[in-house]
Write an enzyme that holds these catalytic residues in place. Structure first.
Site, PDB file in Angstrom:
ATOM      1  N   LYS A  57     -41.947  17.184   8.176  1.00  0.00           N
ATOM      2  CA  LYS A  57     -42.795  16.460   9.210  1.00  0.00           C
ATOM      3  C   LYS A  57     -42.449  17.050  10.587  1.00  0.00           C
ATOM      4  O   LYS A  57     -43.662  17.162  11.350  1.00  0.00           O
ATOM      5  CB  LYS A  57     -42.442  14.816   9.085  1.00  0.00           C
ATOM      6  CG  LYS A  57     -42.927  14.150  10.262  1.00  0.00           C
ATOM      7  CD  LYS A  57     -42.812  12.644  10.273  1.00  0.00           C
ATOM      8  CE  LYS A  57     -41.862  12.111  11.073  1.00  0.00           C
ATOM      9  NZ  LYS A  57     -41.628  12.299  12.421  1.00  0.00           N
ATOM     10  N   ASN A  58     -41.068  17.013  10.973  1.00  0.00           N
ATOM     11  CA  ASN A  58     -40.624  17.527  12.382  1.00  0.00           C
ATOM     12  C   ASN A  58     -40.864  18.835  12.575  1.00  0.00           C
ATOM     13  O   ASN A  58     -40.678  19.376  13.787  1.00  0.00           O
ATOM     14  CB  ASN A  58     -39.465  17.132  12.723  1.00  0.00           C
ATOM     15  CG  ASN A  58     -39.449  15.448  12.616  1.00  0.00           C
ATOM     16  OD1 ASN A  58     -40.194  14.757  12.645  1.00  0.00           O
ATOM     17  ND2 ASN A  58     -38.129  15.037  12.826  1.00  0.00           N
ATOM     18  N   ARG A  81     -44.968   9.752  19.467  1.00  0.00           N
ATOM     19  CA  ARG A  81     -44.380  10.225  20.658  1.00  0.00           C
ATOM     20  C   ARG A  81     -44.670  11.944  20.640  1.00  0.00           C
ATOM     21  O   ARG A  81     -45.022  12.465  21.719  1.00  0.00           O
ATOM     22  CB  ARG A  81     -42.902  10.330  20.540  1.00  0.00           C
ATOM     23  CG  ARG A  81     -42.390   9.681  22.000  1.00  0.00           C
ATOM     24  CD  ARG A  81     -40.966   9.535  21.721  1.00  0.00           C
ATOM     25  NE  ARG A  81     -40.266  10.907  22.307  1.00  0.00           N
ATOM     26  CZ  ARG A  81     -40.176  11.099  23.751  1.00  0.00           C
ATOM     27  NH1 ARG A  81     -40.452  10.095  24.513  1.00  0.00           N
ATOM     28  NH2 ARG A  81     -39.512  11.981  24.057  1.00  0.00           N
ATOM     29  N   CYS A 105     -40.364   2.777  22.734  1.00  0.00           N
ATOM     30  CA  CYS A 105     -40.063   3.149  21.162  1.00  0.00           C
ATOM     31  C   CYS A 105     -39.051   2.383  20.768  1.00  0.00           C
ATOM     32  O   CYS A 105     -38.084   1.944  21.390  1.00  0.00           O
ATOM     33  CB  CYS A 105     -39.853   4.706  21.170  1.00  0.00           C
ATOM     34  SG  CYS A 105     -38.962   5.150  19.775  1.00  0.00           S
ATOM     35  N   ARG A 134     -37.493   6.645  25.224  1.00  0.00           N
ATOM     36  CA  ARG A 134     -37.572   8.022  25.021  1.00  0.00           C
ATOM     37  C   ARG A 134     -38.538   8.615  26.160  1.00  0.00           C
ATOM     38  O   ARG A 134     -39.728   8.826  25.742  1.00  0.00           O
ATOM     39  CB  ARG A 134     -37.899   8.217  23.578  1.00  0.00           C
ATOM     40  CG  ARG A 134     -37.021   7.751  22.809  1.00  0.00           C
ATOM     41  CD  ARG A 134     -37.852   7.794  21.334  1.00  0.00           C
ATOM     42  NE  ARG A 134     -37.784   9.037  20.640  1.00  0.00           N
ATOM     43  CZ  ARG A 134     -38.136   9.417  19.308  1.00  0.00           C
ATOM     44  NH1 ARG A 134     -38.797   8.314  18.864  1.00  0.00           N
ATOM     45  NH2 ARG A 134     -37.992  10.430  18.820  1.00  0.00           N
ATOM     46  N   ASP A 166     -31.438  10.989  12.748  1.00  0.00           N
ATOM     47  CA  ASP A 166     -32.480  10.622  11.679  1.00  0.00           C
ATOM     48  C   ASP A 166     -31.970  10.221  10.290  1.00  0.00           C
ATOM     49  O   ASP A 166     -32.596   9.785   9.501  1.00  0.00           O
ATOM     50  CB  ASP A 166     -33.613  11.396  11.449  1.00  0.00           C
ATOM     51  CG  ASP A 166     -34.462  11.843  12.658  1.00  0.00           C
ATOM     52  OD1 ASP A 166     -34.514  10.672  13.526  1.00  0.00           O
ATOM     53  OD2 ASP A 166     -35.285  12.651  12.801  1.00  0.00           O
ATOM     54  N   VAL A 179     -27.217  10.320  20.303  1.00  0.00           N
ATOM     55  CA  VAL A 179     -28.521  10.880  20.612  1.00  0.00           C
ATOM     56  C   VAL A 179     -29.444   9.646  20.953  1.00  0.00           C
ATOM     57  O   VAL A 179     -29.809   9.767  22.312  1.00  0.00           O
ATOM     58  CB  VAL A 179     -28.969  11.621  19.405  1.00  0.00           C
ATOM     59  CG1 VAL A 179     -30.418  12.068  19.824  1.00  0.00           C
ATOM     60  CG2 VAL A 179     -28.094  12.696  19.051  1.00  0.00           C
ATOM     61  N   ARG A 200     -45.453   6.764   7.767  1.00  0.00           N
ATOM     62  CA  ARG A 200     -45.416   8.051   8.861  1.00  0.00           C
ATOM     63  C   ARG A 200     -44.606   9.099   8.534  1.00  0.00           C
ATOM     64  O   ARG A 200     -45.007  10.140   9.090  1.00  0.00           O
ATOM     65  CB  ARG A 200     -44.814   7.403  10.229  1.00  0.00           C
ATOM     66  CG  ARG A 200     -45.824   6.415  10.924  1.00  0.00           C
ATOM     67  CD  ARG A 200     -44.711   5.959  12.071  1.00  0.00           C
ATOM     68  NE  ARG A 200     -44.387   7.175  12.993  1.00  0.00           N
ATOM     69  CZ  ARG A 200     -43.258   7.299  13.794  1.00  0.00           C
ATOM     70  NH1 ARG A 200     -42.707   6.075  14.230  1.00  0.00           N
ATOM     71  NH2 ARG A 200     -43.000   8.480  14.518  1.00  0.00           N
TER      72      ARG A 200
HETATM   73  C1  UD1 Z   1     -37.156  14.485  17.770  1.00  0.00           C
HETATM   74  C2  UD1 Z   1     -37.595  14.158  16.443  1.00  0.00           C
HETATM   75  C3  UD1 Z   1     -36.765  12.703  15.954  1.00  0.00           C
HETATM   76  C4  UD1 Z   1     -35.275  12.884  16.213  1.00  0.00           C
HETATM   77  C5  UD1 Z   1     -34.952  13.401  17.535  1.00  0.00           C
HETATM   78  C6  UD1 Z   1     -33.523  13.648  17.694  1.00  0.00           C
HETATM   79  C7  UD1 Z   1     -39.674  15.008  15.898  1.00  0.00           C
HETATM   80  C8  UD1 Z   1     -41.407  14.806  15.997  1.00  0.00           C
HETATM   81  N1  UD1 Z   1     -38.915  13.915  16.266  1.00  0.00           N
HETATM   82  O1  UD1 Z   1     -37.559  13.630  18.836  1.00  0.00           O
HETATM   83  O2  UD1 Z   1     -37.196  12.453  14.678  1.00  0.00           O
HETATM   84  O3  UD1 Z   1     -34.776  11.617  15.895  1.00  0.00           O
HETATM   85  O4  UD1 Z   1     -35.600  14.622  17.695  1.00  0.00           O
HETATM   86  O5  UD1 Z   1     -32.918  14.478  16.612  1.00  0.00           O
HETATM   87  O6  UD1 Z   1     -39.248  16.294  16.161  1.00  0.00           O
HETATM   88  N2  UD1 Z   1     -34.640  12.543  26.563  1.00  0.00           N
HETATM   89  C9  UD1 Z   1     -34.906  12.402  27.540  1.00  0.00           C
HETATM   90  N3  UD1 Z   1     -36.047  12.877  28.348  1.00  0.00           N
HETATM   91  C10 UD1 Z   1     -36.817  13.704  27.727  1.00  0.00           C
HETATM   92  C11 UD1 Z   1     -36.566  14.001  26.361  1.00  0.00           C
HETATM   93  C12 UD1 Z   1     -35.397  13.493  25.807  1.00  0.00           C
HETATM   94  O7  UD1 Z   1     -34.068  11.791  28.264  1.00  0.00           O
HETATM   95  O8  UD1 Z   1     -37.610  14.280  28.511  1.00  0.00           O
HETATM   96  C13 UD1 Z   1     -33.713  11.838  25.649  1.00  0.00           C
HETATM   97  C14 UD1 Z   1     -33.996  11.061  24.771  1.00  0.00           C
HETATM   98  O9  UD1 Z   1     -34.038   9.691  25.136  1.00  0.00           O
HETATM   99  C15 UD1 Z   1     -32.761  10.721  23.353  1.00  0.00           C
HETATM  100  C16 UD1 Z   1     -32.311  12.410  23.694  1.00  0.00           C
HETATM  101  O10 UD1 Z   1     -32.809  12.816  24.855  1.00  0.00           O
HETATM  102  O11 UD1 Z   1     -31.961  10.121  23.903  1.00  0.00           O
HETATM  103  C17 UD1 Z   1     -32.966  13.351  22.426  1.00  0.00           C
HETATM  104  O12 UD1 Z   1     -34.426  13.047  22.229  1.00  0.00           O
HETATM  105  P1  UD1 Z   1     -35.194  14.138  21.674  1.00  0.00           P
HETATM  106  O13 UD1 Z   1     -34.331  15.218  20.868  1.00  0.00           O
HETATM  107  O14 UD1 Z   1     -36.191  14.852  22.786  1.00  0.00           O
HETATM  108  O15 UD1 Z   1     -36.075  13.573  20.563  1.00  0.00           O
HETATM  109  P2  UD1 Z   1     -37.473  13.744  20.166  1.00  0.00           P
HETATM  110  O16 UD1 Z   1     -37.857  15.348  20.397  1.00  0.00           O
HETATM  111  O17 UD1 Z   1     -38.624  12.821  20.895  1.00  0.00           O
END
Ligand code: UD1
Length: 415
Positions: free
Chosen positions: A21-22, A90, A114, A119, A303, A325, A395
């Site tokens: 999925k990701n 997201r 979320c 996030r 995850d 994370v 999902r």
């Molecule tokens: C992706 C995955 C999700 C997984 C996560 C961490 C997809 C579709 N989803 O989510 O399943 O749980 O990686 O492995 O691939 N953050 C900020 N600012 C930002 C972006 C992120 O502060 O602009 C923080 C987030 O709040 C979180 C951390 O960074 O604490 C990691 O988030 P991120 O790696 O971006 O997760 P996603 O890409 O949303």
């Protein structure tokens, strides 16, 4: 809203893992950059994938999704992505940059809150600004306008965000000059995205390491690409088989993507045999508690944190699981405690005292992985468990009921 009725079971047999999925989601978002015919294979049929396809149709792509293959044609024409699509998922925000590269502008709603904690998208926005875009945020929407990019841009992410790395890497693929992403996320899905973009003619290197270098090209071609296997789905079934004390093969996977999970399972008493593209898990016997640090790849994936907590709930001794994370990703614990688990959360650490048994009751899933964990809890618990909020699991897990039944698990989807 439906629910899953799950009964105490021992999982035995083989399970074939679907496409990731990701990986599929950022790859589908990246198709915005090409107007030629593209075929994406091994795409899981999931609600999140349907949402991304709806977005692509909304902005002008012709999309057909049949037998796990997405065929895309045409060019994007509409620069606005409304809230009712972004709020569902997201990852939809990742169309903002590519859309603005092609159309000169884009307007995408801010993803809402979320269940697994706040996030934000501030790293995405910081990176887009570095790439020369003007970014305005008003009325819950982000408006992005293409500007002038400098010949060489270095974006240093404050945290290796998966989404920001993918979004910025895709956006920069068609932007003139060099873009360097430092402190990039190293998840296998990012390597898959790089391979996809490069197969269309992009010039990207370094995915899988902390530094990704993108040399902008003028256009991308069309072709077909096969999405990699879903390592989180694979990990979920491996944990489920081990937790129920069963045994079986997790098939059609890339075992190296889950090295840390295999280590943790082995250290806690589960037998794991790694083969070329499958892994045998044998969960017979007693399990021991362990301490786990949840970290970006190659660390233990967030995850799989809810699922491993279920496994550790029945292991001997004390386990500490530190979530680094998503600090607040612990909503599933209240429900596990209602099933008899002994878990407390102190400062972002789940402290698990192993118990002898869990018992079935009515529980509610709060997010995708939490709900998968509650289904595992239902399989190991005495009696019957009702896992409500079925939509979360739909999902992200293709044919979950069929797959669990194929493993001899007793599960029913009541809709
Ligand atoms: C992706 C995955 C999700 C997984 C996560 C961490 C997809 C579709 N989803 O989510 O399943 O749980 O990686 O492995 O691939 N953050 C900020 N600012 C930002 C972006 C992120 O502060 O602009 C923080 C987030 O709040 C979180 C951390 O960074 O604490 C990691 O988030 P991120 O790696 O971006 O997760 P996603 O890409 O949303």
């Amino acid at each position: 809203m439906g629910y899953f009725k799950v009964k105490n079971s021992i999982l035995n047999g083989n399970v074939r893992i679907s496409g990731a999925k990701n990986s599929a989601l950022p790859i589908l978002a990246a198709t915005i950059l090409s107007s030629e015919k593209l075929e994406i294979e091994n795409v899981p049929d999931l609600l999140d994938v349907q949402t991304m396809i709806e977005i692509l149709r909304k902005i002008g792509k012709e999309v057909i999704f049949e037998n796990n293959k997405v065929t895309l044609n045409g060019t994007v024409e509409n620069h606005v992505v409304p809230y009712d699509l972004v709020r569902k998922m997201r990852a939809s925000f990742n169309v903002a940059g590519p859309l603005a590269v092609i159309l000169g502008e884009s307007k995408v709603s801010l993803p809402g809150g979320c269940a697994i904690g706040v996030r934000p998208v501030d790293y995405h926005i910081m990176g887009l600004k570095k790439l020369g875009f003007e970014v305005e945020i008003a009325h819950g929407e982000v408006y992005i306008k293409k500007g002038k990019k400098e010949k060489e841009v270095i974006i240093n992410l404050p945290f290796p965000s998966v989404g920001a790395t993918e979004h910025l890497m895709t956006t920069a693929a068609l932007m003139e000059g060099i873009t360097v992403i430092e402190n990039a996320a190293m998840e296998p899905e990012i390597v898959d995205l790089q391979n996809f973009l490069n197969s269309l003619g992009a010039k990207i290197q370094g995915a899988g390491s902390r530094k990704i270098v993108i040399e902008g090209v003028k256009s991308l071609n069309g072709r077909s690409y096969k999405v990699m296997p879903d390592r989180i789905e694979a990990g979920t079934y491996a944990i489920a088989i081990a937790a129920t004390g069963g045994k079986g093969y997790i098939e059609e996977i890339i075992p190296e993507h889950l090295e840390i999970l295999w280590e943790i399972l082995k250290e806690t008493g589960t037998n794991v045999t790694i083969e070329k593209n499958r892994v045998f898990v044998d969960g017979k016997g007693k399990k021991r508690g362990i301490n786990i640090n949840i970290q970006p790849y190659p660390g233990f994936p967030t995850d799989l944190q809810p699922q491993i907590l279920v496994y550790l709930s029945l292991a001997d001794g004390v386990s500490m699981v530190v979530e680094n994370v998503f600090k607040n990703r612990f909503h599933h614990i209240d429900e596990l405690v209602r099933m008899g688990a002994d878990i407390r959360v102190v400062d972002g650490t789940a402290i698990v005292n192993g118990v002898k048994k869990l018992s079935g009751t009515k529980v509610e899933g709060t997010d995708l992985r939490a709900t998968a964990a509650l289904i595992i809890a239902g399989l190991v618990a005495e009696g019957t468990t009702e896992v409500h909020n079925d939509f979360h699991v739909l999902r992200g897990y293709e044919n979950i009921v069929e797959k669990i039944r194929h493993l001899n698990g007793e599960i029913e989807h009541i809709v």
